[in-house]
Design a protein around this motif. Sequence first.
Motif, PDB file in Angstrom:
ATOM      1  N   GLN A 185      12.157  -0.850   5.121  1.00  0.00           N
ATOM      2  CA  GLN A 185      11.504  -1.046   6.426  1.00  0.00           C
ATOM      3  C   GLN A 185      11.579  -2.458   7.000  1.00  0.00           C
ATOM      4  OE1 GLN A 185       7.559   0.375   5.498  1.00  0.00           O
ATOM      5  NE2 GLN A 185       8.281   2.244   5.905  1.00  0.00           N
ATOM      6  N   GLN A 186      11.788  -3.387   6.041  1.00  0.00           N
ATOM      7  CA  GLN A 186      11.844  -4.787   6.524  1.00  0.00           C
ATOM      8  C   GLN A 186      13.283  -5.202   6.778  1.00  0.00           C
ATOM      9  OE1 GLN A 186      10.613  -7.230   3.019  1.00  0.00           O
ATOM     10  NE2 GLN A 186       8.656  -7.305   3.654  1.00  0.00           N
ATOM     11  N   ILE A 187      14.495  -4.787   6.135  1.00  0.00           N
ATOM     12  CA  ILE A 187      15.540  -4.803   6.515  1.00  0.00           C
ATOM     13  C   ILE A 187      16.043  -4.140   7.924  1.00  0.00           C
ATOM     14  CG2 ILE A 187      18.008  -4.111   6.150  1.00  0.00           C
ATOM     15  CD1 ILE A 187      17.231  -4.376   3.217  1.00  0.00           C
ATOM     16  N   LYS A 188      15.375  -2.976   8.176  1.00  0.00           N
ATOM     17  CA  LYS A 188      15.484  -2.392   9.447  1.00  0.00           C
ATOM     18  C   LYS A 188      14.838  -3.080  10.628  1.00  0.00           C
ATOM     19  CE  LYS A 188      14.804   2.177  12.000  1.00  0.00           C
ATOM     20  NZ  LYS A 188      14.148   3.411  11.730  1.00  0.00           N
ATOM     21  N   ALA A 189      13.742  -3.854  10.108  1.00  0.00           N
ATOM     22  CA  ALA A 189      13.030  -4.761  10.969  1.00  0.00           C
ATOM     23  C   ALA A 189      13.584  -5.913  11.528  1.00  0.00           C
ATOM     24  CB  ALA A 189      11.727  -5.193  10.620  1.00  0.00           C
ATOM     25  N   PHE A 190      14.387  -6.729  10.300  1.00  0.00           N
ATOM     26  CA  PHE A 190      14.945  -7.566  10.853  1.00  0.00           C
ATOM     27  C   PHE A 190      16.306  -7.293  11.708  1.00  0.00           C
ATOM     28  CE2 PHE A 190      12.974  -9.669   6.736  1.00  0.00           C
ATOM     29  CZ  PHE A 190      12.335 -10.567   7.614  1.00  0.00           C
ATOM     30  N   GLU A 191      16.850  -6.372  11.300  1.00  0.00           N
ATOM     31  CA  GLU A 191      18.318  -5.670  12.010  1.00  0.00           C
ATOM     32  C   GLU A 191      17.812  -5.553  13.357  1.00  0.00           C
ATOM     33  OE1 GLU A 191      19.393  -2.311   9.951  1.00  0.00           O
ATOM     34  OE2 GLU A 191      20.679  -3.244   8.414  1.00  0.00           O
ATOM     35  N   THR A 192      16.542  -4.890  13.676  1.00  0.00           N
ATOM     36  CA  THR A 192      16.071  -4.833  15.235  1.00  0.00           C
ATOM     37  C   THR A 192      16.036  -6.334  16.048  1.00  0.00           C
ATOM     38  OG1 THR A 192      15.097  -2.835  14.620  1.00  0.00           O
ATOM     39  CG2 THR A 192      14.367  -3.751  16.691  1.00  0.00           C
ATOM     40  N   ILE A 193      15.282  -6.899  15.243  1.00  0.00           N
ATOM     41  CA  ILE A 193      15.107  -8.587  15.592  1.00  0.00           C
ATOM     42  C   ILE A 193      16.367  -9.154  16.055  1.00  0.00           C
ATOM     43  CG2 ILE A 193      14.273 -10.710  15.350  1.00  0.00           C
ATOM     44  CD1 ILE A 193      11.967  -9.310  13.580  1.00  0.00           C
ATOM     45  N   ASP A 194      17.259  -8.978  15.076  1.00  0.00           N
ATOM     46  CA  ASP A 194      18.743  -9.590  15.181  1.00  0.00           C
ATOM     47  C   ASP A 194      19.490  -8.819  16.391  1.00  0.00           C
ATOM     48  OD1 ASP A 194      21.000 -11.199  14.177  1.00  0.00           O
ATOM     49  OD2 ASP A 194      21.871  -9.274  14.144  1.00  0.00           O
ATOM     50  N   GLN A 195      19.344  -7.632  16.690  1.00  0.00           N
ATOM     51  CA  GLN A 195      20.046  -6.795  17.884  1.00  0.00           C
ATOM     52  C   GLN A 195      19.339  -7.583  19.156  1.00  0.00           C
ATOM     53  OE1 GLN A 195      19.558  -2.818  17.228  1.00  0.00           O
ATOM     54  NE2 GLN A 195      21.101  -2.817  15.509  1.00  0.00           N
ATOM     55  N   LYS A 196      18.087  -7.766  19.088  1.00  0.00           N
ATOM     56  CA  LYS A 196      17.349  -8.238  20.510  1.00  0.00           C
ATOM     57  C   LYS A 196      17.875  -9.777  20.899  1.00  0.00           C
ATOM     58  CE  LYS A 196      13.378  -5.534  19.999  1.00  0.00           C
ATOM     59  NZ  LYS A 196      11.667  -5.504  19.958  1.00  0.00           N
ATOM     60  N   ILE A 197      17.970 -10.535  19.564  1.00  0.00           N
ATOM     61  CA  ILE A 197      18.589 -11.896  19.640  1.00  0.00           C
ATOM     62  C   ILE A 197      19.936 -11.841  20.469  1.00  0.00           C
ATOM     63  CG2 ILE A 197      19.017 -14.028  18.557  1.00  0.00           C
ATOM     64  CD1 ILE A 197      16.604 -13.449  16.700  1.00  0.00           C
ATOM     65  N   GLN A 198      20.747 -10.999  19.881  1.00  0.00           N
ATOM     66  CA  GLN A 198      22.079 -10.949  20.249  1.00  0.00           C
ATOM     67  C   GLN A 198      22.343 -10.390  21.593  1.00  0.00           C
ATOM     68  OE1 GLN A 198      24.686 -11.989  18.633  1.00  0.00           O
ATOM     69  NE2 GLN A 198      23.735 -12.573  16.903  1.00  0.00           N
ATOM     70  N   LYS A 199      21.274  -9.578  22.226  1.00  0.00           N
ATOM     71  CA  LYS A 199      21.346  -9.113  23.540  1.00  0.00           C
ATOM     72  C   LYS A 199      20.849 -10.266  24.703  1.00  0.00           C
ATOM     73  CE  LYS A 199      20.358  -4.217  22.672  1.00  0.00           C
ATOM     74  NZ  LYS A 199      19.565  -3.004  22.936  1.00  0.00           N
ATOM     75  N   LYS A 200      20.002 -11.003  24.153  1.00  0.00           N
ATOM     76  CA  LYS A 200      19.219 -12.185  24.847  1.00  0.00           C
ATOM     77  C   LYS A 200      20.483 -13.275  25.276  1.00  0.00           C
ATOM     78  CE  LYS A 200      14.466 -11.685  24.090  1.00  0.00           C
ATOM     79  NZ  LYS A 200      13.157 -12.188  23.491  1.00  0.00           N
ATOM     80  N   LYS A 201      21.419 -13.299  23.904  1.00  0.00           N
ATOM     81  CA  LYS A 201      22.256 -14.367  23.790  1.00  0.00           C
ATOM     82  C   LYS A 201      23.462 -14.054  24.991  1.00  0.00           C
ATOM     83  CE  LYS A 201      21.957 -16.621  19.322  1.00  0.00           C
ATOM     84  NZ  LYS A 201      22.647 -16.650  17.942  1.00  0.00           N
ATOM     85  N   ASN A 202      23.735 -12.551  24.802  1.00  0.00           N
ATOM     86  CA  ASN A 202      24.748 -12.130  25.751  1.00  0.00           C
ATOM     87  C   ASN A 202      24.120 -11.972  27.283  1.00  0.00           C
ATOM     88  OD1 ASN A 202      26.313 -11.744  23.576  1.00  0.00           O
ATOM     89  ND2 ASN A 202      25.626  -9.358  23.214  1.00  0.00           N
ATOM     90  N   ALA A 203      22.959 -12.176  27.452  1.00  0.00           N
ATOM     91  CA  ALA A 203      22.461 -12.227  28.734  1.00  0.00           C
ATOM     92  C   ALA A 203      22.366 -13.515  29.590  1.00  0.00           C
ATOM     93  CB  ALA A 203      20.984 -11.445  28.776  1.00  0.00           C
ATOM     94  N   ILE A 204      22.433 -14.593  28.788  1.00  0.00           N
ATOM     95  CA  ILE A 204      22.421 -15.898  29.270  1.00  0.00           C
ATOM     96  C   ILE A 204      23.730 -16.375  29.776  1.00  0.00           C
ATOM     97  CG2 ILE A 204      22.029 -18.340  28.532  1.00  0.00           C
ATOM     98  CD1 ILE A 204      20.449 -17.397  26.508  1.00  0.00           C
TER      99      ILE A 204
END
Length: 208
Positions: A185-204
Amino acid sequence: MMVGIGGCRMPGQSRPTLEVGPSPVELKKYDDAVAVYLSAKYGEAAQAFDAIREQTNDPGVARMALYGLACSRLMTADDPQAYHDALALWNAWVQCANTDDGPYRESPRLLAPVIQDKMLFSHMPPVAADASDGEAGQMVPRWLVVEADRELQKMKQRLTDEQQKSSNREKKIESLEKEIMRLKQQIKAFETIDQKIQKKKNAIPSAD
């Protein structure tokens, strides 16, 4: 059980007393009977030893065959009466066993499984055929009953200990499974956070 002369024969087993020495055929039969005994086919071995004892004219071979027959009967005995009957054969051999150093002697290997597996019956008297269950129980020595109960308690304790160990193992496995689930569950949560960070980077927008 009385023992006659001429190779420790039982009453009614009269044979010529001429001693010509064991023949190679007789010795081969004896070796074969020993091999059958050592393969744990005690009933077959008893028949083979008894046949040798009936057929031989050599006292030494008859004595060796009686020894093998006694050991075989001791091993096939499954109750105190049968054991005591077999013990009579053993005592017959003891009475006629010699101490010479000849080349043909009883094999001591035959006694090993007797000592390991059958000695319990030697402490139990044979039960009379007309004895009731209560009388049969009274014939068993008190010390043997106490010893049997002690062994039973040991076995019960071992069973309890093994069950406790099994229960502890199951608890450990359950705990590990929960820990694995938590880590997933922790790994899945970290993966979700990482995906959000990547999306924000791509949106800048790029400064270039």
